[in-house]
Design a protein around this motif. Structure first.
Motif, PDB file in Angstrom:
ATOM      1  N   TYR A 240       0.828  -1.203   0.000  1.00  0.00           N
ATOM      2  CA  TYR A 240       0.000   0.000   0.000  1.00  0.00           C
ATOM      3  C   TYR A 240       0.863   1.254   0.000  1.00  0.00           C
ATOM      4  O   TYR A 240       1.908   1.302   0.666  1.00  0.00           O
ATOM      5  CB  TYR A 240      -0.894   0.004   1.242  1.00  0.00           C
ATOM      6  CG  TYR A 240      -1.624   1.304   1.477  1.00  0.00           C
ATOM      7  CD1 TYR A 240      -2.750   1.633   0.739  1.00  0.00           C
ATOM      8  CD2 TYR A 240      -1.173   2.200   2.446  1.00  0.00           C
ATOM      9  CE1 TYR A 240      -3.429   2.835   0.958  1.00  0.00           C
ATOM     10  CE2 TYR A 240      -1.838   3.404   2.677  1.00  0.00           C
ATOM     11  CZ  TYR A 240      -2.963   3.707   1.924  1.00  0.00           C
ATOM     12  OH  TYR A 240      -3.624   4.898   2.140  1.00  0.00           O
ATOM     13  N   ASN A 241       0.429   2.228  -0.761  1.00  0.00           N
ATOM     14  CA  ASN A 241       1.028   3.559  -0.700  1.00  0.00           C
ATOM     15  C   ASN A 241      -0.039   4.568  -1.096  1.00  0.00           C
ATOM     16  O   ASN A 241      -0.555   4.532  -2.217  1.00  0.00           O
ATOM     17  CB  ASN A 241       2.239   3.680  -1.629  1.00  0.00           C
ATOM     18  CG  ASN A 241       3.026   4.958  -1.389  1.00  0.00           C
ATOM     19  OD1 ASN A 241       2.461   6.001  -1.086  1.00  0.00           O
ATOM     20  ND2 ASN A 241       4.344   4.886  -1.541  1.00  0.00           N
ATOM     21  N   GLU A 242      -0.390   5.450  -0.188  1.00  0.00           N
ATOM     22  CA  GLU A 242      -1.423   6.437  -0.431  1.00  0.00           C
ATOM     23  C   GLU A 242      -1.100   7.311  -1.643  1.00  0.00           C
ATOM     24  O   GLU A 242      -1.999   7.763  -2.360  1.00  0.00           O
ATOM     25  CB  GLU A 242      -1.606   7.309   0.813  1.00  0.00           C
ATOM     26  CG  GLU A 242      -2.721   8.338   0.702  1.00  0.00           C
ATOM     27  CD  GLU A 242      -2.844   9.166   1.964  1.00  0.00           C
ATOM     28  OE1 GLU A 242      -3.840   9.911   2.077  1.00  0.00           O
ATOM     29  OE2 GLU A 242      -1.950   9.083   2.830  1.00  0.00           O
ATOM     30  N   LEU A 245       1.464   3.301  -5.954  1.00  0.00           N
ATOM     31  CA  LEU A 245       2.547   2.331  -6.097  1.00  0.00           C
ATOM     32  C   LEU A 245       3.184   2.440  -7.483  1.00  0.00           C
ATOM     33  O   LEU A 245       2.557   2.924  -8.431  1.00  0.00           O
ATOM     34  CB  LEU A 245       2.003   0.913  -5.897  1.00  0.00           C
ATOM     35  CG  LEU A 245       1.432   0.595  -4.514  1.00  0.00           C
ATOM     36  CD1 LEU A 245       0.566  -0.658  -4.571  1.00  0.00           C
ATOM     37  CD2 LEU A 245       2.556   0.424  -3.489  1.00  0.00           C
ATOM     38  N   GLY A 268       8.120   4.572   1.532  1.00  0.00           N
ATOM     39  CA  GLY A 268       6.722   5.011   1.532  1.00  0.00           C
ATOM     40  C   GLY A 268       5.748   3.892   1.261  1.00  0.00           C
ATOM     41  O   GLY A 268       4.561   3.990   1.619  1.00  0.00           O
ATOM     42  N   ASP A 269       6.197   2.825   0.600  1.00  0.00           N
ATOM     43  CA  ASP A 269       5.347   1.650   0.412  1.00  0.00           C
ATOM     44  C   ASP A 269       5.249   0.889   1.732  1.00  0.00           C
ATOM     45  O   ASP A 269       6.253   0.727   2.435  1.00  0.00           O
ATOM     46  CB  ASP A 269       5.925   0.723  -0.660  1.00  0.00           C
ATOM     47  CG  ASP A 269       5.934   1.349  -2.044  1.00  0.00           C
ATOM     48  OD1 ASP A 269       5.244   2.376  -2.238  1.00  0.00           O
ATOM     49  OD2 ASP A 269       6.643   0.818  -2.924  1.00  0.00           O
ATOM     50  N   ARG A 270       4.080   0.416   2.056  1.00  0.00           N
ATOM     51  CA  ARG A 270       3.871  -0.296   3.306  1.00  0.00           C
ATOM     52  C   ARG A 270       3.266  -1.663   3.056  1.00  0.00           C
ATOM     53  O   ARG A 270       2.531  -1.858   2.073  1.00  0.00           O
ATOM     54  CB  ARG A 270       2.940   0.501   4.221  1.00  0.00           C
ATOM     55  CG  ARG A 270       3.471   1.855   4.644  1.00  0.00           C
ATOM     56  CD  ARG A 270       2.354   2.744   5.189  1.00  0.00           C
ATOM     57  NE  ARG A 270       1.564   2.064   6.207  1.00  0.00           N
ATOM     58  CZ  ARG A 270       0.323   2.423   6.557  1.00  0.00           C
ATOM     59  NH1 ARG A 270      -0.260   3.447   5.937  1.00  0.00           N
ATOM     60  NH2 ARG A 270      -0.326   1.761   7.492  1.00  0.00           N
TER      61      ARG A 270
END
Length: 407
Positions: A240-242, A245, A268-270
């Protein structure tokens, strides 16, 4: 009529009403696997539908998928086109596709069903079964191709095989064409729906569940026009990345099973738990992996405005009613994900030459036109998108039956 056939198969056949035209149940003699073939309808004596393998696959599931294939075929009827939609069918095997015994189970299933594949059922890959594996195993059971039954109704089988060779040898930006066409169609269905609901791509976010051929290509072609893909779901969980991606990097480095390579994630990617995939804040949700994953017990987690069905039957009827009651629209599978099946036959029968250029033009025009027709019916008659799609398919199936024998 019912009878017992060799190779541990039971079969039943009968006149069409609300039941399938023909069903078989296969019991493997070397494992606990059970398999099914359901032919929902024959058009010109031939049916079409893929073969899936998953633990827990049931006859009712395959029946539903076969009926969906009848609809998926029927909606693509175009008077004057070379491709006349076939009947709907489906195969399923109740077995773990990750088991080391899976190839053996698949081979024995293909051996038992070879007479049907030869004459009545054109088939290919689906969840848990790869086309490369089917193609490798078919010669071992005396078959040349998974779609050889269709050669009975094509004018020039040799030319058809040539077009198919062109199609399946084509690669687009590092991914084979046959892995892209289905998701390209889903993306076009999503974009058509977004346009009808004034959702500009640059202002729209999406979550894709499943990152195989269907989900991966959907993500690619949504991202290409500016949709922010904020979540991708695979068997290991959610990435996930707001801010969005890097879809292309993740697409080109995914595993053969469609798993994201976590070493390629950026700052920043989770990584989130798989249980969170429905509740991610996004405008468009694309379930592209398994059937029945959205039900009345979890649909309330969905925050999207639009669900686009890339998988077959991912939303249960009960869940869809609840979603509609709170303003969430579902673009149904037999329209949204129909491009893979239609593309095969457009190439085979000669409506396109198998090149990426002609393939993408045809998919774009047909999926957009069908989506618009569906929305026109839904908005005019005040019904759901699925009800509108059923009406659209019924009209086209009626037109087919006026010209060709259907059983």
């Amino acid at each position: 009529m019912s009878l017992t056939l060799p190779n541990a198969i039971d079969a039943s056949a009968g006149a069409r009403d609300d039941n399938a035209f023909f069903e078989i149940v296969w019991h493997d003699t070397e494992s606990d696997a059970t398999g099914y073939v359901v032919i929902d309808q024959l058009v010109r004596g031939v049916s079409s539908g893929g073969l899936r393998m998953r633990a827990g696959c049931t006859l009712d599931e395959v029946r539903g998928l076969a009926r969906g294939m009848t609809l998926k075929e029927g909606v693509h009827y175009e008077p004057g086109a070379r491709y006349v939609p076939l009947g709907g069918a489906k195969g399923g095997i109740d077995f773990d596709p990750y088991s080391p015994e899976a190839d053996g189970v698949l081979r024995r299933f293909l051996q038992a069903t070879a007479p049907i594949i030869d004459t009545r059922w054109t088939m290919g890959e689906d969840f848990g079964v790869q086309q490369t594996t089917i193609d490798r195993l078919l010669p071992e059971v005396g078959l040349r191709s998974s779609i050889q039954a269709a050669e009975r109704v094509v004018g020039d089988p040799e030319a058809a095989r040539g077009r198919m060779a062109t199609a399946f040898n084509s690669v687009v930006d590092g991914v084979s064409l046959d892995e892209l066409v289905g998701g390209y169609g889903v993306a076009k269905a999503a974009l058509a729906a977004m346009a009808r609901r004034d959702m500009a791509p640059a202002d729209t976010t999406a979550v894709i569940q499943g990152f195989g051929s269907m989900g991966g290509a959907t993500a690619r072609y949504l991202a290409e026009v500016g949709v922010r893909v904020v979540g991708i779901v695979d068997v290991e969980g959610v990435v996930y990345n707001e801010a969005g991606l890097d879809v292309e990097e993740l697409l080109l480095t995914r595993s053969a099973k469609g798993n994201v390579d976590r070493t390629k994630l950026r700052d920043g990617d989770r990584c989130l738990d798989s249980s969170e995939w429905l509740s991610i804040d996004a405008d468009v949700l694309v379930p592209a992996a398994i059937s029945y994953c959205i039900n009345d017990g979890n649909q309330d987690q969905i925050r999207a405005r639009l669900v686009v069905e890339a998988a077959n039957m991912p939303v249960t009827p009960e869940a869809e009613e609840l979603l509609r009651a709170r303003g969430v629209e579902v673009s149904p599978d037999f329209v949204a994900n129909s491009a893979t099946n239609a593309w095969w036959w457009w190439v085979f029968f000669g409506d396109v030459d198998g090149t990426p250029e002609q393939s993408f033009v045809k998919i774009n025009s047909r999926i957009t036109a069908l989506s618009d027709e569906m929305f026109d019916i839904a908005d005019t008659e005040g019904v759901s998108l699925r009800a509108a799609a059923f009406e659209m398919a019924s009209r086209k199936l009626s037109a087919i039956s006026d010209e060709f024998p259907i059983y």
